[in-house]
Design a protein around this motif. Structure first.
Motif, PDB file in Angstrom:
ATOM      1  N   SER A   1       0.849  -1.190   0.000  1.00 37.39           N
ATOM      2  CA  SER A   1       0.000   0.000   0.000  1.00 37.39           C
ATOM      3  C   SER A   1       0.884   1.239   0.000  1.00 37.39           C
ATOM      4  CB  SER A   1      -0.922  -0.006   1.226  1.00 37.39           C
ATOM      5  OG  SER A   1      -0.161  -0.120   2.406  1.00 37.39           O
ATOM      6  N   ASN A   2       0.261   2.404   0.058  1.00 39.36           N
ATOM      7  CA  ASN A   2       1.020   3.649   0.034  1.00 39.36           C
ATOM      8  C   ASN A   2       1.427   4.142   1.419  1.00 39.36           C
ATOM      9  OD1 ASN A   2       0.881   3.876  -2.807  1.00 39.36           O
ATOM     10  ND2 ASN A   2      -1.169   4.744  -2.661  1.00 39.36           N
ATOM     11  N   TYR A   3       0.775   3.631   2.459  1.00 33.55           N
ATOM     12  CA  TYR A   3       1.056   4.040   3.826  1.00 33.55           C
ATOM     13  C   TYR A   3       1.026   2.820   4.741  1.00 33.55           C
ATOM     14  CZ  TYR A   3       0.183   8.966   2.599  1.00 33.55           C
ATOM     15  OH  TYR A   3       0.232  10.218   2.045  1.00 33.55           O
ATOM     16  N   ALA A   4       1.716   2.921   5.874  1.00 31.29           N
ATOM     17  CA  ALA A   4       1.679   1.847   6.858  1.00 31.29           C
ATOM     18  C   ALA A   4       1.725   2.423   8.264  1.00 31.29           C
ATOM     19  CB  ALA A   4       2.847   0.888   6.658  1.00 31.29           C
ATOM     20  N   LEU A   5       0.983   1.787   9.161  1.00 29.74           N
ATOM     21  CA  LEU A   5       1.045   2.112  10.578  1.00 29.74           C
ATOM     22  C   LEU A   5       2.203   1.358  11.198  1.00 29.74           C
ATOM     23  CD1 LEU A   5      -0.172   3.269  13.250  1.00 29.74           C
ATOM     24  CD2 LEU A   5      -1.558   1.179  13.359  1.00 29.74           C
ATOM     25  N   ILE A   6       3.072   2.084  11.902  1.00 25.85           N
ATOM     26  CA  ILE A   6       4.200   1.474  12.604  1.00 25.85           C
ATOM     27  C   ILE A   6       3.792   1.191  14.037  1.00 25.85           C
ATOM     28  CG2 ILE A   6       6.617   1.746  13.275  1.00 25.85           C
ATOM     29  CD1 ILE A   6       6.163   1.715  10.251  1.00 25.85           C
ATOM     30  N   LEU A   7       4.132  -0.006  14.524  1.00 26.17           N
ATOM     31  CA  LEU A   7       3.920  -0.355  15.922  1.00 26.17           C
ATOM     32  C   LEU A   7       5.129  -1.124  16.435  1.00 26.17           C
ATOM     33  CD1 LEU A   7       0.208  -1.632  15.897  1.00 26.17           C
ATOM     34  CD2 LEU A   7       1.030   0.557  16.797  1.00 26.17           C
ATOM     35  N   PRO A   8       5.537  -0.888  17.673  1.00 33.53           N
ATOM     36  CA  PRO A   8       6.610  -1.694  18.259  1.00 33.53           C
ATOM     37  C   PRO A   8       6.037  -2.961  18.882  1.00 33.53           C
ATOM     38  CG  PRO A   8       6.047   0.119  19.720  1.00 33.53           C
ATOM     39  CD  PRO A   8       5.140   0.238  18.526  1.00 33.53           C
ATOM     40  N   CYS A   9       6.848  -3.998  18.944  1.00 30.03           N
ATOM     41  CA  CYS A   9       6.368  -5.264  19.485  1.00 30.03           C
ATOM     42  C   CYS A   9       6.196  -5.215  20.994  1.00 30.03           C
ATOM     43  CB  CYS A   9       7.328  -6.392  19.118  1.00 30.03           C
ATOM     44  SG  CYS A   9       8.947  -6.309  19.941  1.00 30.03           S
ATOM     45  N   ASP A  10       6.710  -4.166  21.647  1.00 29.46           N
ATOM     46  CA  ASP A  10       6.649  -4.082  23.111  1.00 29.46           C
ATOM     47  C   ASP A  10       5.576  -3.090  23.570  1.00 29.46           C
ATOM     48  OD1 ASP A  10       7.977  -1.879  22.158  1.00 29.46           O
ATOM     49  OD2 ASP A  10       9.487  -1.835  23.735  1.00 29.46           O
ATOM     50  N   SER A  11       4.493  -2.979  22.791  1.00 31.03           N
ATOM     51  CA  SER A  11       3.344  -2.141  23.170  1.00 31.03           C
ATOM     52  C   SER A  11       2.114  -3.017  23.289  1.00 31.03           C
ATOM     53  CB  SER A  11       3.113  -1.029  22.148  1.00 31.03           C
ATOM     54  OG  SER A  11       4.104  -0.038  22.233  1.00 31.03           O
ATOM     55  N   PRO A  12       2.032  -3.827  24.325  1.00 30.40           N
ATOM     56  CA  PRO A  12       0.945  -4.804  24.430  1.00 30.40           C
ATOM     57  C   PRO A  12      -0.422  -4.198  24.707  1.00 30.40           C
ATOM     58  CG  PRO A  12       2.241  -4.793  26.444  1.00 30.40           C
ATOM     59  CD  PRO A  12       2.968  -3.915  25.470  1.00 30.40           C
ATOM     60  N   PHE A  13      -0.472  -2.885  25.011  1.00 30.33           N
ATOM     61  CA  PHE A  13      -1.748  -2.259  25.350  1.00 30.33           C
ATOM     62  C   PHE A  13      -2.353  -1.491  24.188  1.00 30.33           C
ATOM     63  CE2 PHE A  13       0.863  -2.387  29.257  1.00 30.33           C
ATOM     64  CZ  PHE A  13       0.132  -3.352  29.936  1.00 30.33           C
ATOM     65  N   VAL A  14      -1.711  -1.544  23.034  1.00 32.82           N
ATOM     66  CA  VAL A  14      -2.298  -0.912  21.857  1.00 32.82           C
ATOM     67  C   VAL A  14      -3.625  -1.597  21.566  1.00 32.82           C
ATOM     68  CG1 VAL A  14      -1.148  -2.428  20.181  1.00 32.82           C
ATOM     69  CG2 VAL A  14      -1.814  -0.115  19.518  1.00 32.82           C
ATOM     70  N   ASN A  15      -4.623  -0.823  21.126  1.00 32.82           N
ATOM     71  CA  ASN A  15      -5.942  -1.423  20.937  1.00 32.82           C
ATOM     72  C   ASN A  15      -6.547  -1.037  19.592  1.00 32.82           C
ATOM     73  OD1 ASN A  15      -7.549   1.119  21.303  1.00 32.82           O
ATOM     74  ND2 ASN A  15      -6.623   1.029  23.336  1.00 32.82           N
ATOM     75  N   ASP A  16      -7.649  -1.719  19.272  1.00 37.20           N
ATOM     76  CA  ASP A  16      -8.251  -1.525  17.956  1.00 37.20           C
ATOM     77  C   ASP A  16      -8.847  -0.135  17.783  1.00 37.20           C
ATOM     78  OD1 ASP A  16     -10.259  -1.981  19.777  1.00 37.20           O
ATOM     79  OD2 ASP A  16     -11.325  -3.460  18.561  1.00 37.20           O
ATOM     80  N   ASN A  17      -9.253   0.529  18.873  1.00 39.16           N
ATOM     81  CA  ASN A  17      -9.768   1.892  18.756  1.00 39.16           C
ATOM     82  C   ASN A  17      -8.692   2.849  18.258  1.00 39.16           C
ATOM     83  OD1 ASN A  17     -12.400   1.357  19.632  1.00 39.16           O
ATOM     84  ND2 ASN A  17     -11.803   1.515  21.780  1.00 39.16           N
ATOM     85  N   PHE A  18      -7.498   2.716  18.799  1.00 41.59           N
ATOM     86  CA  PHE A  18      -6.386   3.557  18.346  1.00 41.59           C
ATOM     87  C   PHE A  18      -6.074   3.287  16.877  1.00 41.59           C
ATOM     88  CE2 PHE A  18      -1.799   3.511  17.425  1.00 41.59           C
ATOM     89  CZ  PHE A  18      -1.559   4.864  17.442  1.00 41.59           C
ATOM     90  N   ILE A  19      -6.010   2.023  16.508  1.00 41.52           N
ATOM     91  CA  ILE A  19      -5.667   1.659  15.133  1.00 41.52           C
ATOM     92  C   ILE A  19      -6.714   2.210  14.166  1.00 41.52           C
ATOM     93  CG2 ILE A  19      -5.362  -0.285  13.556  1.00 41.52           C
ATOM     94  CD1 ILE A  19      -4.346  -1.859  16.083  1.00 41.52           C
ATOM     95  N   SER A  20      -7.981   2.072  14.535  1.00 39.89           N
ATOM     96  CA  SER A  20      -9.056   2.605  13.702  1.00 39.89           C
ATOM     97  C   SER A  20      -8.960   4.115  13.588  1.00 39.89           C
ATOM     98  CB  SER A  20     -10.410   2.195  14.292  1.00 39.89           C
ATOM     99  OG  SER A  20     -11.477   2.749  13.546  1.00 39.89           O
ATOM    100  N   PHE A  21      -8.663   4.773  14.706  1.00 38.69           N
ATOM    101  CA  PHE A  21      -8.518   6.228  14.705  1.00 38.69           C
ATOM    102  C   PHE A  21      -7.435   6.680  13.730  1.00 38.69           C
ATOM    103  CE2 PHE A  21      -5.807   9.677  16.262  1.00 38.69           C
ATOM    104  CZ  PHE A  21      -6.694  10.740  16.245  1.00 38.69           C
ATOM    105  N   MET A  22      -6.298   6.003  13.755  1.00 42.12           N
ATOM    106  CA  MET A  22      -5.191   6.407  12.893  1.00 42.12           C
ATOM    107  C   MET A  22      -5.541   6.241  11.416  1.00 42.12           C
ATOM    108  SD  MET A  22      -2.803   7.670  14.747  1.00 42.12           S
ATOM    109  CE  MET A  22      -1.434   7.716  13.581  1.00 42.12           C
TER     110      MET A  22
END
Length: 276
Positions: free
Chosen positions: A108-129
């Protein structure tokens, strides 16, 4: 063929874990390896996830972790997206190298970066971004459609970077001026979770602001929970060749758009055993 309608994520798993003393993504938190918390949060949000690791041994280790935790299930049913494992092209150069490797291989043209040591990331944040990305790109496309029909030539945003008040000092540091970008966000706002308020009047293009605000935004930003444009890989390679390794240097050299968010555990990293 690269598809702008696809959603991609890059999960950085190549860190040296010097403070922790062992591989962080494989460590157990809430009865589950940290990497699985991240991968499960991405479910039903994206089309592909690229895990960037620093060597073939770690790739084998993470594949084993995933299969052992879902041994009785078909992984195609566990994850709603394609799971791709890549080895860092340039070793031991920090997260910038991992971001570059991932961006060069996304579909794709863009990607969301996440670190493997962020176990509290959630689907609301991902959807927001991703919602913020889609909304802003639609605005930019409409504004530029009469000038140029080739989307790849448009001056799109290179990075969508969340920022938040990390402490009271940050909250008191700057009194934000409300801006009017002359377009409506009403429909978009209705779809944003209340925990992730997209305060459009407090969103900023970094390069348009004064030095005081620039410093504030960079200090309170989360560059490893951000969305980056694929073409940034070329600029990252130049930075690495110039012995520049910090991600915030990249943000200052590209067209970065900062999004105000409420602060919660989404950005919490597990860096030492005291963080558990």
């Amino acid at each position: 063929m690269k598809n702008g309608n696809l959603r991609s994520a890059i999960v950085l798993c190549g860190g040296m874990s010097r403070r922790m003393g062992e591989d962080k993504g494989s460590m157990i938190i809430n009865k589950k390896p940290m990497i699985l918390h991240v991968l499960e949060a991405l479910n039903n949000q994206i089309d592909e996830a690229i895990l960037v690791l620093n060597n073939s041994e770690r790739i084998a280790k993470y594949k084993k972790i995933i299969h052992e935790n879902y041994f009785s299930q078909d992984l195609n049913n566990v994850f709603s997206y394609d799971l791709i494992f890549l080895e860092d092209e340039i070793k031991d150069q920090g997260p910038l190298s991992g971001i570059m490797t991932g961006l060069e291989n996304i579909s794709s043209n863009y990607a969301l970066i996440l670190p493997c040591d962020s176990p509290f990331v959630n689907d609301n944040f991902i959807s927001f971004m991703f919602d913020s990305l889609d909304t802003r790109l639609a605005i930019d496309t409409n504004n530029n459609s009469s000038k140029n029909s080739h989307l790849d030539d448009l001056n799109f945003i290179d990075a969508f970077v969340p920022y938040h008040y990390k402490n009271k000092e940050s909250n008191d540091f700057f009194s934000f001026k409300h801006k009017n970008y002359n377009y409506s966000h009403d429909n978009h706002d209705e779809n944003v979770n209340n925990n992730y308020n997209n305060f459009f009047n407090n969103n900023y293009f970094l390069n348009n602001e004064n030095e005081r605000l620039k410093n504030f935004l960079l200090k309170n930003s989360e560059p490893l929970h951000s969305i980056y444009r694929k073409n940034n890989s070329k600029k990252i390679r130049k930075l690495l060749n110039s012995n520049v390794h910090d991600v915030k240097s990249l943000l200052q050299s590209i067209n970065s758009y900062f999004l105000l968010m409420n602060s919660d555990n989404t950005f919490k990293n597990i860096n030492t055993k005291e963080d558990f």
